[in-house]
Design a protein around this motif. Structure first.
Motif, PDB file in Angstrom:
ATOM      1  N   ILE A  46       0.855  -1.175   0.000  1.00 24.80           N
ATOM      2  CA  ILE A  46       0.000   0.000   0.000  1.00 24.80           C
ATOM      3  C   ILE A  46       0.899   1.236   0.000  1.00 24.80           C
ATOM      4  O   ILE A  46       1.833   1.334   0.780  1.00 24.80           O
ATOM      5  N   TRP A  47       0.631   2.157  -0.926  1.00 23.55           N
ATOM      6  CA  TRP A  47       1.500   3.307  -1.136  1.00 23.55           C
ATOM      7  C   TRP A  47       0.875   4.524  -0.453  1.00 23.55           C
ATOM      8  O   TRP A  47       0.335   5.420  -1.075  1.00 23.55           O
ATOM      9  N   ALA A  48       0.963   4.536   0.877  1.00 23.48           N
ATOM     10  CA  ALA A  48       0.348   5.607   1.648  1.00 23.48           C
ATOM     11  C   ALA A  48       1.031   5.685   3.005  1.00 23.48           C
ATOM     12  O   ALA A  48       1.572   4.688   3.501  1.00 23.48           O
ATOM     13  N   PRO A  49       1.020   6.867   3.631  1.00 23.09           N
ATOM     14  CA  PRO A  49       1.535   6.972   5.002  1.00 23.09           C
ATOM     15  C   PRO A  49       0.635   6.238   5.976  1.00 23.09           C
ATOM     16  O   PRO A  49      -0.488   5.852   5.640  1.00 23.09           O
ATOM     17  N   ASN A  50       1.125   6.055   7.207  1.00 21.67           N
ATOM     18  CA  ASN A  50       0.381   5.266   8.184  1.00 21.67           C
ATOM     19  C   ASN A  50      -0.859   5.966   8.711  1.00 21.67           C
ATOM     20  O   ASN A  50      -1.730   5.321   9.286  1.00 21.67           O
ATOM     21  N   LEU A  51      -0.927   7.297   8.550  1.00 20.06           N
ATOM     22  CA  LEU A  51      -2.034   8.055   9.115  1.00 20.06           C
ATOM     23  C   LEU A  51      -2.861   8.708   8.018  1.00 20.06           C
ATOM     24  O   LEU A  51      -2.330   9.446   7.182  1.00 20.06           O
ATOM     25  N   ILE A  52      -4.169   8.442   8.021  1.00 23.27           N
ATOM     26  CA  ILE A  52      -5.104   9.084   7.110  1.00 23.27           C
ATOM     27  C   ILE A  52      -6.192   9.741   7.944  1.00 23.27           C
ATOM     28  O   ILE A  52      -6.795   9.097   8.804  1.00 23.27           O
ATOM     29  N   VAL A  53      -6.423  11.024   7.681  1.00 22.97           N
ATOM     30  CA  VAL A  53      -7.425  11.784   8.426  1.00 22.97           C
ATOM     31  C   VAL A  53      -8.539  12.199   7.475  1.00 22.97           C
ATOM     32  O   VAL A  53      -8.283  12.713   6.385  1.00 22.97           O
ATOM     33  N   LEU A  54      -9.793  11.976   7.888  1.00 24.32           N
ATOM     34  CA  LEU A  54     -10.938  12.383   7.085  1.00 24.32           C
ATOM     35  C   LEU A  54     -11.826  13.309   7.913  1.00 24.32           C
ATOM     36  O   LEU A  54     -12.430  12.871   8.901  1.00 24.32           O
ATOM     37  N   PRO A  55     -11.894  14.600   7.549  1.00 22.78           N
ATOM     38  CA  PRO A  55     -12.836  15.483   8.237  1.00 22.78           C
ATOM     39  C   PRO A  55     -14.272  15.122   7.861  1.00 22.78           C
ATOM     40  O   PRO A  55     -14.571  14.846   6.699  1.00 22.78           O
ATOM     41  N   ILE A  56     -15.150  15.112   8.848  1.00 25.53           N
ATOM     42  CA  ILE A  56     -16.538  14.724   8.614  1.00 25.53           C
ATOM     43  C   ILE A  56     -17.268  15.844   7.888  1.00 25.53           C
ATOM     44  O   ILE A  56     -17.238  17.003   8.329  1.00 25.53           O
ATOM     45  N   PRO A  57     -17.911  15.547   6.772  1.00 24.42           N
ATOM     46  CA  PRO A  57     -18.592  16.604   5.998  1.00 24.42           C
ATOM     47  C   PRO A  57     -19.855  17.096   6.687  1.00 24.42           C
ATOM     48  O   PRO A  57     -20.371  16.472   7.624  1.00 24.42           O
ATOM     49  N   ASP A  58     -20.351  18.215   6.184  1.00 19.76           N
ATOM     50  CA  ASP A  58     -21.584  18.804   6.696  1.00 19.76           C
ATOM     51  C   ASP A  58     -22.767  17.894   6.361  1.00 19.76           C
ATOM     52  O   ASP A  58     -22.885  17.408   5.235  1.00 19.76           O
ATOM     53  N   ASN A  59     -23.630  17.678   7.331  1.00 19.24           N
ATOM     54  CA  ASN A  59     -24.817  16.847   7.119  1.00 19.24           C
ATOM     55  C   ASN A  59     -26.035  17.745   6.954  1.00 19.24           C
ATOM     56  O   ASN A  59     -26.712  18.093   7.916  1.00 19.24           O
ATOM     57  N   SER A  60     -26.298  18.148   5.723  1.00 21.97           N
ATOM     58  CA  SER A  60     -27.467  18.975   5.450  1.00 21.97           C
ATOM     59  C   SER A  60     -28.058  18.574   4.106  1.00 21.97           C
ATOM     60  O   SER A  60     -27.368  18.056   3.231  1.00 21.97           O
ATOM     61  N   SER A  61     -29.326  18.823   3.952  1.00 16.52           N
ATOM     62  CA  SER A  61     -30.030  18.416   2.731  1.00 16.52           C
ATOM     63  C   SER A  61     -29.584  19.222   1.525  1.00 16.52           C
ATOM     64  O   SER A  61     -29.779  18.803   0.390  1.00 16.52           O
TER      65      SER A  61
END
Length: 405
Positions: free
Chosen positions: A21-36
């Motif tokens: 796997i060609w990626a660093p050990n840490l992946i961060v995903l900010p949670i998107p806005d939950n709106s219609s």
């Protein structure tokens, strides 16, 4: 044999076959806005390689594919639902250089040569992997809301070179997630213990999923921070996309005329110690249209640039650093325009066929190397830079509008 550098500390192997796997050990995903009214979702991508380092050829089982394993904070596996592949990134026409562009180009040329020389004796079979050959999959992690439930989609997408990479066609959905730490890895096998198998004697035999697996990645789902939730902070390091001017006038429809775009990133060190970062081809732009779909993206290289000491600044505790990339809008054809953004390594990113309307843009910091060789112009020698912060961190998207005069 392949010239891909193997590191036994971060891969598993089975009988000379490797899954990397060609990626660093840490992946961060900010949670998107939950709106219609929001089409916002968060996604990052990286590559996984299946490499044949044996002296013999073997044929892939058509029922096998990459299978994600997602573990919660309690180390319990979360059940994923397998779905048909969603090509989330058809917009990427060129492979980013920081993900092994030269290596993949060499592999492509090697495959082409083998194919043309062997086409008289056998029909080309993309399942057959000769000694030293590689199969590549681009994996996309996409975080979005569905029916008020936070969902992680893990999408296996083959390269645009479908003739070679046409087997990795499964994707997974993990539902009811929440903020917190997870672990993710990929295994190679048959999903959910499917008993079907290829009767071809050349199909791989004796390689279990537990033997052929990638390293484990740390995945964090976090809430954005700052005013209007415009930044992503991880381990005390805060990333924010800068775009002071959000209303951009498109240039005249003439060749050579362009409109400069102020686009950059601000990184704040809220830790008690200095932090060294890499700005050498580590800021990847992503542009999204009003419909929430990614815009067509390409990478082009004009010259080759060597990394310099200035590409790896140190940010002291309590301080921040802003870096603005060279970006501009220019006329493409008819009522279509192009946004180009400097990549930092002598190349540039390009988003074409843009029109007047609303867009969202983000910069993702991607650095997978703790050390880097830099070129010293005075001594004309190379030195080693160490302790560079590693991770994949996308910033929350910034909305702007393109208007015509």
């Amino acid at each position: 044999m392949t010239n891909f550098e193997l590191n036994n500390s971060n891969i598993f192997q089975a009988e000379g076959i490797h899954l990397i796997i060609w990626a660093p050990n840490l992946i961060v995903l900010p949670i998107p806005d939950n709106s219609s009214t929001s089409n916002f979702n968060t996604f990052v991508e990286f590559n996984v390689y299946l490499i044949n380092n044996t002296p013999n050829s073997f044929r892939l089982n058509p029922n096998e594919t990459l299978i994600p394993e997602l573990l919660g904070s309690d180390s319990q596996a979360l059940q994923g639902q397998v779905v048909s592949d969603e090509p989330a990134h058809t917009e990427q026409r060129n492979i980013p250089p920081q993900l092994g562009f030269k290596f993949k180009l060499n592999q492509l040329l090697s495959k082409l040569a083998r194919w043309f020389f062997q086409r008289k004796t056998r029909e080309f079979d993309p399942r057959l992997i000769d000694s030293g050959q590689v199969r590549l999959a681009t994996v996309t992690l996409r975080l979005l809301w569905q029916n008020n439930l936070l969902q992680l989609q893990v999408i296996n997408s083959s390269s645009s070179l479908q003739i070679f990479f046409s087997l990795l066609d499964k994707s997974w959905i993990f539902n009811t997630l929440q903020t917190g730490a997870y672990q993710l890895r990929f295994i190679w096998g048959i999903p959910f213990g499917d008993s079907e198998s290829d009767s071809d004697s050349e199909t791989t035999q004796g390689i279990s999923a537990e033997q052929l697996a990638t390293k484990i990645l740390n995945l964090r789902l976090i809430e954005p921070v700052g005013a209007n939730k415009s930044a992503t902070e991880v381990d005390g390091i805060c990333f924010e996309t800068l775009m002071p001017e959000r209303l951009l006038t498109l240039p005249e429809k003439k060749r050579g005329v362009e409109t400069r775009v102020q686009l950059g990133i601000c990184i704040t060190n809220n830790t008690p110690i200095p932090v060294r970062l890499s700005f050498f081809a580590t800021l990847i732009p992503q542009l999204v249209g009003a419909n929430g779909q990614p815009c067509l993206r390409g990478y082009f290289r004009c010259v080759t640039k060597r990394p310099l000491a200035s590409d790896f600044p140190v940010i002291m505790s309590g301080e921040n650093m802003s870096l603005f990339l060279y970006a501009s809008l220019s006329w493409y054809k008819r009522d279509q325009f192009t946004l180009t953004i400097d990549a930092g390594d002598g190349g540039y990113w390009s988003f074409e066929a843009l029109k007047a309307g609303v867009y969202q843009i983000q910069l993702t910091y991607i650095n997978k190397d703790a050390t880097e060789e830099i070129y010293d112009r005075e001594s004309m020698n190379t030195n080693l830079v160490e302790d560079i912060w590693m991770g994949i961190v996308p910033t929350p998207k910034v909305e702007f509008r393109l208007v015509q005069t």
